[in-house]
Design an enzyme around this catalytic site. Structure first.
Site, PDB file in Angstrom:
ATOM      1  N   ASP A 103       0.993  -1.273   0.064  1.00  0.00           N
ATOM      2  CA  ASP A 103       0.020   0.093   0.016  1.00  0.00           C
ATOM      3  C   ASP A 103       0.867   1.376  -0.057  1.00  0.00           C
ATOM      4  O   ASP A 103       2.125   1.173   0.376  1.00  0.00           O
ATOM      5  CB  ASP A 103      -0.875   0.000   1.312  1.00  0.00           C
TER       6      ASP A 103
HETATM    7  N1  URA Z   1      -1.194  -6.137   3.700  1.00  0.00           N
HETATM    8  C1  URA Z   1      -1.495  -4.786   3.963  1.00  0.00           C
HETATM    9  O1  URA Z   1      -2.749  -4.493   4.673  1.00  0.00           O
HETATM   10  N2  URA Z   1      -1.041  -3.572   3.231  1.00  0.00           N
HETATM   11  C2  URA Z   1       0.152  -3.790   2.598  1.00  0.00           C
HETATM   12  O2  URA Z   1       0.634  -2.972   1.831  1.00  0.00           O
HETATM   13  C3  URA Z   1       0.495  -5.222   2.439  1.00  0.00           C
HETATM   14  C4  URA Z   1      -0.244  -6.369   3.084  1.00  0.00           C
END
Ligand code: URA
Length: 228
Positions: A103
């Site tokens: 993310d």
């Molecule tokens: N899980 C999440 O919630 N965000 C990420 O960036 C990777 C795994």
């Protein structure tokens, strides 16, 4: 491969303009200057020189990058800085794709490669490659067993999905969780399902490959033996 394919693949010049390029620049292979775009070269056997300097070439490139927060796991975006923008010469001449996104507000280990089928293998749920995350939560975590047993979260298509942690433990203020899937916002949604908010999320390992001593924005090559 032909020299015109080699030079255009590495983005020195479009295939169409290779004849002019070979006229304007001194391109040599095995000590012979190349004038024709049809000449065959084997860049794995001997380097190709451009105006006296060897051209960096590898058939397959594997990079591990410490994606900083605020960067999109993407090649280009009109609004946000992208992880691939961090990759500089000589690797920026290769068509790199990302194997398993993070993310924008998450940080840590991102794998980039120009080897499409290997990227597929890394992200395929069938590979069951473990991914290890360090989560900073809004309060001390006490629900390990629930996440090991599995919680129902929504996946990227808003379908219910039973997500399980393979391992989970706490160390100082961090909760370290291992999963072998990669559903949309999976780690955040798993903690959310048991009443916790993730304040910071950092991926520290994929398979055997760890982030190591990289700082945010730094990257280095690795080999498949480091990963599998
Ligand atoms: N899980 C999440 O919630 N965000 C990420 O960036 C990777 C795994």
């Amino acid at each position: 491969m032909r020299i015109d394919k080699f030079l255009s693949q590495l983005k020195y010049v479009s295939r169409h303009d290779v004849p002019r390029f070979l006229n304007d620049h001194v391109v040599t292979y095995k000590n012979e200057r190349i004038f024709s775009q049809r000449i065959q070269v084997e860049p794995n056997v001997a380097p190709i020189y451009l105006d006296g300097d060897p051209i960096f070439y590898k058939e397959t490139i594997y990079l591990k990058l410490y994606k900083p927060k605020g960067y999109l796991s993407a090649n280009t975006d009109p609004r946000h800085p992208c992880a691939v923008d961090l990759i500089k010469a000589p690797y920026d001449r290769f068509d790199l794709a990302i194997a398993g996104r993070l993310d924008i507000d998450s940080e840590g280990l991102l794998i980039l490669s120009n080897h499409g089928s290997m990227i597929h293998q890394i992200i395929s749920p069938r590979s069951h490659l473990p991914k290890v995350y360090e989560a900073t939560l809004d309060r001390p975590f006490q629900n390990e067993q629930k996440l090991l047993d599995g919680v129902t979260i929504l996946d990227g298509k808003n379908e219910p999905y039973l997500a399980k942690a393979l391992e989970i433990h706490s160390k100082d203020d961090l909760t370290i969780i291992t999963i072998d899937e990669g559903k949309f916002h999976q780690v955040k949604r798993m903690f959310h399902a048991v009443g916790y908010t993730v304040l910071n999320l950092k991926r520290i390992q994929i398979g055997k490959l760890s982030l190591g001593s990289l700082n945010p924005g730094e990257y280095e090559e690795f080999t498949l033996e480091d990963l599998f």
